[in-house]
Design a protein around this motif. Sequence first.
Motif, PDB file in Angstrom:
ATOM      1  N   GLN A   1     -53.971  12.905 -10.617  1.00 42.43           N
ATOM      2  CA  GLN A   1     -55.049  13.690  -9.942  1.00 42.43           C
ATOM      3  C   GLN A   1     -54.920  13.618  -8.396  1.00 42.43           C
ATOM      4  OE1 GLN A   1     -58.962  11.470 -10.727  1.00 42.43           O
ATOM      5  NE2 GLN A   1     -60.092  13.188  -9.976  1.00 42.43           N
ATOM      6  N   ARG A   2     -54.446  12.519  -7.870  1.00 39.61           N
ATOM      7  CA  ARG A   2     -54.019  12.298  -6.395  1.00 39.61           C
ATOM      8  C   ARG A   2     -52.456  11.816  -6.228  1.00 39.61           C
ATOM      9  NH1 ARG A   2     -58.988  10.845  -7.241  1.00 39.61           N
ATOM     10  NH2 ARG A   2     -58.323   8.475  -7.637  1.00 39.61           N
ATOM     11  N   LEU A   3     -52.086  12.062  -5.135  1.00 37.63           N
ATOM     12  CA  LEU A   3     -50.723  11.667  -4.739  1.00 37.63           C
ATOM     13  C   LEU A   3     -50.667  10.043  -4.363  1.00 37.63           C
ATOM     14  CD1 LEU A   3     -49.004  14.562  -2.425  1.00 37.63           C
ATOM     15  CD2 LEU A   3     -48.841  14.072  -4.865  1.00 37.63           C
ATOM     16  N   ALA A   4     -51.818   9.549  -4.665  1.00 28.76           N
ATOM     17  CA  ALA A   4     -51.797   8.009  -4.240  1.00 28.76           C
ATOM     18  C   ALA A   4     -51.140   7.321  -5.418  1.00 28.76           C
ATOM     19  CB  ALA A   4     -53.137   7.627  -3.898  1.00 28.76           C
ATOM     20  N   PRO A   5     -50.510   6.026  -5.125  1.00 28.26           N
ATOM     21  CA  PRO A   5     -50.080   5.480  -6.292  1.00 28.26           C
ATOM     22  C   PRO A   5     -50.867   5.496  -7.488  1.00 28.26           C
ATOM     23  CG  PRO A   5     -49.423   4.343  -4.350  1.00 28.26           C
ATOM     24  CD  PRO A   5     -50.393   5.350  -3.770  1.00 28.26           C
ATOM     25  N   VAL A   6     -50.476   5.373  -8.700  1.00 30.25           N
ATOM     26  CA  VAL A   6     -51.128   5.057  -9.893  1.00 30.25           C
ATOM     27  C   VAL A   6     -50.865   3.662 -10.274  1.00 30.25           C
ATOM     28  CG1 VAL A   6     -51.465   5.870 -12.465  1.00 30.25           C
ATOM     29  CG2 VAL A   6     -51.122   7.406 -10.395  1.00 30.25           C
ATOM     30  N   ARG A   7     -51.890   2.954 -10.762  1.00 31.95           N
ATOM     31  CA  ARG A   7     -51.601   1.636 -11.101  1.00 31.95           C
ATOM     32  C   ARG A   7     -51.738   1.454 -12.638  1.00 31.95           C
ATOM     33  NH1 ARG A   7     -54.267  -3.222 -12.499  1.00 31.95           N
ATOM     34  NH2 ARG A   7     -53.314  -5.157 -11.529  1.00 31.95           N
ATOM     35  N   ALA A   8     -50.621   1.494 -13.284  1.00 34.11           N
ATOM     36  CA  ALA A   8     -50.739   1.293 -14.657  1.00 34.11           C
ATOM     37  C   ALA A   8     -51.345   0.004 -15.282  1.00 34.11           C
ATOM     38  CB  ALA A   8     -49.056   1.448 -15.367  1.00 34.11           C
ATOM     39  N   ARG A   9     -51.442  -0.072 -16.451  1.00 34.30           N
ATOM     40  CA  ARG A   9     -51.956  -1.295 -17.171  1.00 34.30           C
ATOM     41  C   ARG A   9     -50.836  -2.500 -16.790  1.00 34.30           C
ATOM     42  NH1 ARG A   9     -53.349  -1.536 -23.545  1.00 34.30           N
ATOM     43  NH2 ARG A   9     -54.982  -3.501 -23.493  1.00 34.30           N
TER      44      ARG A   9
ATOM     45  N   MET B   1     -52.955   3.594 -17.730  1.00 31.42           N
ATOM     46  CA  MET B   1     -52.061   3.834 -18.547  1.00 31.42           C
ATOM     47  C   MET B   1     -51.079   2.905 -19.083  1.00 31.42           C
ATOM     48  SD  MET B   1     -49.386   6.358 -16.532  1.00 31.42           S
ATOM     49  CE  MET B   1     -48.186   5.766 -15.309  1.00 31.42           C
ATOM     50  N   GLU B   2     -50.962   3.007 -20.104  1.00 31.40           N
ATOM     51  CA  GLU B   2     -49.690   1.927 -20.882  1.00 31.40           C
ATOM     52  C   GLU B   2     -48.155   2.298 -20.315  1.00 31.40           C
ATOM     53  OE1 GLU B   2     -48.962  -1.619 -22.615  1.00 31.40           O
ATOM     54  OE2 GLU B   2     -50.714  -0.470 -23.023  1.00 31.40           O
ATOM     55  N   ALA B   3     -47.803   1.511 -19.480  1.00 28.47           N
ATOM     56  CA  ALA B   3     -46.375   1.466 -18.633  1.00 28.47           C
ATOM     57  C   ALA B   3     -45.426   2.299 -19.810  1.00 28.47           C
ATOM     58  CB  ALA B   3     -45.830   0.331 -18.056  1.00 28.47           C
ATOM     59  N   LEU B   4     -45.148   1.697 -20.866  1.00 25.77           N
ATOM     60  CA  LEU B   4     -44.259   2.326 -21.654  1.00 25.77           C
ATOM     61  C   LEU B   4     -44.439   3.670 -22.427  1.00 25.77           C
ATOM     62  CD1 LEU B   4     -41.378   1.674 -22.800  1.00 25.77           C
ATOM     63  CD2 LEU B   4     -42.322   0.470 -24.929  1.00 25.77           C
ATOM     64  N   ASP B   5     -45.744   3.944 -22.521  1.00 24.36           N
ATOM     65  CA  ASP B   5     -46.258   5.004 -22.993  1.00 24.36           C
ATOM     66  C   ASP B   5     -45.685   6.316 -21.973  1.00 24.36           C
ATOM     67  OD1 ASP B   5     -47.834   3.856 -24.931  1.00 24.36           O
ATOM     68  OD2 ASP B   5     -49.681   4.921 -24.486  1.00 24.36           O
ATOM     69  N   PHE B   6     -45.811   5.713 -20.707  1.00 21.39           N
ATOM     70  CA  PHE B   6     -45.374   7.018 -19.716  1.00 21.39           C
ATOM     71  C   PHE B   6     -43.732   6.706 -19.458  1.00 21.39           C
ATOM     72  CE2 PHE B   6     -44.433   7.315 -15.416  1.00 21.39           C
ATOM     73  CZ  PHE B   6     -44.837   8.641 -14.677  1.00 21.39           C
ATOM     74  N   ALA B   7     -43.192   5.558 -19.309  1.00 17.26           N
ATOM     75  CA  ALA B   7     -41.750   5.314 -19.030  1.00 17.26           C
ATOM     76  C   ALA B   7     -41.028   5.680 -20.153  1.00 17.26           C
ATOM     77  CB  ALA B   7     -41.754   3.819 -18.476  1.00 17.26           C
ATOM     78  N   GLY B   8     -41.319   5.506 -21.435  1.00 15.41           N
ATOM     79  CA  GLY B   8     -40.506   5.593 -22.497  1.00 15.41           C
ATOM     80  C   GLY B   8     -40.092   7.296 -22.711  1.00 15.41           C
TER      81      GLY B   8
END
Length: 206
Positions: A50-58, A13-20
Motif C-alpha cells: 500500500q505504501r513504500l514503508a517497510p512491511v512487517r510480516a508475521r 502476512m505469513e513470511a513463507l507465503d510471500f517468500a516461497g
Amino acid sequence: MTWRVQLLAFDDMEALDFAGPYEVFTTAARLQARAAPGAPPLFDVTTVAQRLAPVRARAGLRVLPDHDFAAAPPVDLLVVPGGVVDGALACRETLRWIARQSLSARITASVCTGAFLLAAAGVVTHGPVTTHWEDVADLRARWPALQVLQGPRWVDRGGVVTSAGISAGIDMSLHLVERLASRELAERTARQMDFAWEDRGHTVAP
C-alpha cells in the motif's frame, strides 16, 4: 515472453507465503537465463504494498516493497499471500487494488488465507478454491458459494489459482512454472531449491 510477477505485501502476512513464491519465480528465471543467455528474462518479479514503508510480516520480518499501489506497473501474474489477513480484509484500498490488478492480470494466485482476500475483493465468487486446512470451515462459512476443497495443494481454475497453507504456495508456484514454461524447468527449480515438490493439485477443466 517475460511474465511480470507481482507479490502483494501487507502487515502480518505469513513470511513463507510471500517468500516461497518469490524464491520459486526468481530461481526459475535464473536457471532459464543460464540455459538461454541473452534471451528475455522468463519472470520479472517485483513486490507491491500500500505504501513504500517497510512491511512487517508475521513474526517480525520486515520487507521493503518495490512499488506502492499508485505506482504499481502492469502485471501478468499477481500473487496474494495469506497470514493474519484481518487488517488487509478491513482495508478497502487493498481490496480495490487486488480487484483492479486482477482485471488486467492473466493469472491471479493466492497462498493460504490469501483466498479470503480474493473472495473479499470479488476475484472469486463461486466454484472450487482451497486455503489452509485450519481455515477451510471459516472460508466456507463466509462465502458459501465457494467450493472449498481440502486436500489438494493447489486448485488451478485457469485465471485464478489458489493454494493450501504456507509451504503449499511453493508447490503452486512450481506448478505455475510448469504451466508457463515447462515441466523440466519446474523440476530443475525444485531441485535447485532442494525442495520435495508435492505436485498434488486439482485442475479445473475449461
